[in-house]
Design a protein around this motif. Structure first.
Motif: not given
Lengths: 132, 355
Positions: B22-25, B38-45, B65-67, B210-214
């Motif tokens: 997704v990001v590579g595109g 990394q940041e995505t994985l961390a937030r998902t975790m 996508r948001n990042l 994601p804004t809501l979750l964070q």
């Protein structure tokens, strides 16, 4: 004051007044065993009515205390385990293999019976001629 | 159980190639790509516990996508502001006041969207500091039920505030309920609504979700964190657990069972990992309320989980009752452990037993 250990004739009455952490619990165990030798006690009451949690460490510590006391020539009775705590101990799967009674009075009565014949005879609690 | 647990942790790892694609595109720069992944994985975790498994991948994609777009925006902005890099202080612009006023208006609009009782309750609790217990008395309810109601009201308020601030109406009828479920961390509801699918399809919600979750994570109002490093912390952890469980409305026996389980699990941290934390959370699911205990450490991990969960297995001469004992004390119990990485125990007790 977290705990108190009082001498009552041939018996020791050790009470825990508040939640103890593991280190304090071990120190308490050690203190009681030391006092047994000091006072040549024949019986020990451990009052745990104030404890709202007795987990696996607490149970083990109490069982060990009773075991050590036996080696020092004293019988131990645990008194005042709260009903919820008793339930938790059973759920946890602990087998608290020691003498227990509901309250202090019954605990003293049990100690009298357990130590009958081995007493020096100057108990403040024991009734004279209680040996039957 | 350990199979289940392993499935969970590798679930996150499996997302890696997906996110990379997704990001590579969207990004050329290799190092920026690594950072975003990394940041995505961390937030998902971090959000995993609040997400249904099916929503995990969509959430990760949306976060990525948001990042990326955030990165673009930052680059663009620094480009734009390059010429005034020396100017370190900006006078309050004429728009600052407007922004403040807009935010205040948005709060008012959002509050107006709430049913009157929830609005009054929320104001009484948050602003006037009224206890849930006294509110419960007034409403003829229980403190646990009031707390649950307030929590739902807060979740709703967050959604309405963001909508009011952006002056947007959600594009589909599904948006609002999905956002509410995300905001409240209601996993069951998310599953019912197929929130994961909707997040992928709806651009609007993919921005908002994601804004809501964070914001939930920051608003740690319903999480109680207890650091565990020494014997005394074990006592503190179990006392806090008793307090939190009492707030949820548990009875005396359950309070003792919960604090005993927390005591066991906190001791494991001190014994094996030296340092860790116990997090206590009030949870709601399908009308039941409960308390969830998460104990995590970065210790040596457990090599043989299956054996560790058996009665009488001990590595240090204990009685080996810790883990299996806790399983009996609580309703739900799950251990995840990785050798040299650490151990996480998640256990839950529900107030009403499902029959």
């Amino acid at each position: 004051m977290l705990v108190s250990i009082l001498r009552q004739g041939d018996f020791l009455i050790a009470s825990i007044h508040t939640a103890l952490d593991d280190t304090e619990m071990e120190r308490f165990r050690q203190d009681v065993v030391t006092r047994i030798g000091q006072f040549r006690s024949r019986g020990v009451i451990i009052d745990v009515a104030a404890l709202d949690v007795i987990d696996s460490f607490g149970s083990r510590c109490l069982a060990d205390l009773a075991h050590m006391a036996r080696f020092r020539g004293a019988q131990t009775v645990i008194v005042g385990i709260q009903p919820d705590v008793a339930f938790a101990i059973v759920q946890l799967g602990m087998d608290l293999d020691v003498h227990t009674t509901l309250d202090l009075e019954e605990g003293l009565a049990l100690l009298e019976r357990l130590t009958a014949g081995s007493r020096t005879g100057h108990s403040a609690i024991g009734v004279l001629g209680d040996d039957r | 159980m350990s199979v289940h647990a392993a499935g969970h942790s590798s679930g996150i790892a499996e997302l890696d190639p997906l996110i990379r694609r997704v990001v590579g595109g969207r990004l050329r720069d290799q190092s920026a790509l690594d950072d975003v992944v990394q940041e995505t994985l961390a937030r998902t975790m971090a959000a995993r516990i609040r997400l249904d498994d099916g929503a995990l991948a969509p959430y990760a994609i949306v976060t990525a996508r948001n990042l990326v777009s955030g990165l673009w925006r930052r680059e663009e902005r620094s480009q734009r502001h390059l010429h005034r890099l020396v100017d370190r202080w900006e006078p309050p612009g004429p728009d600052d006041d407007v922004v403040l006023r807009e935010q205040a208006e948005a709060v008012a609009v959002a509050l107006a969207e709430l049913p009157p009782r929830e609005r009054l309750g929320l104001v009484a609790h948050e602003l006037e500091g009224r206890e849930t217990a006294s509110l419960a008395e007034e409403w003829g309810s229980t403190p646990g039920a009031v707390a649950a109601q307030l929590k739902r009201a807060r979740a709703k308020l967050r959604v309405e505030y963001l909508l009011a601030l952006g002056r947007i109406d959600p594009p589909t009828p599904l948006c609002r309920p999905v956002l509410m479920a995300l905001s409240g961390g209601e996993r069951r509801r998310q599953r019912e609504l197929e929130a994961g699918q909707h997040l992928l399809e709806c651009d609007f919600c993919s921005d908002m979700g994601p804004t809501l979750l964070q914001s939930r994570e920051k608003g740690a109002e319903d999480d109680v964190q207890v650091p565990v490093e020494c014997d005394a912390d074990v006592v503190a952890a179990r006392q806090r657990a008793r307090e939190v469980a009492a707030e949820v409305g548990f009875s005396g026996t359950d309070l003792t069972l919960i604090s005993t389980a927390v005591s066991e699990i906190a001791r494991n941290i001190v014994q094996f990992a030296r340092r860790g934390e116990v997090v206590l959370t009030r949870v709601e699911d399908d009308g039941r309320s409960g308390v969830r205990v998460v104990a995590r450490d970065a210790g040596p991990g457990i090599a043989d989980l299956d054996r560790a969960e058996q009665d009488g297995f001990s590595t240090y001469g204990g009685m080996g009752l810790g883990l299996p004992g806790c399983r009996r004390l609580m309703d739900e119990f799950e251990v995840t452990s990785k050798v040299d990485k650490g151990t996480t125990v998640v256990m839950t007790k529900w107030r009403q037993q499902p029959n």
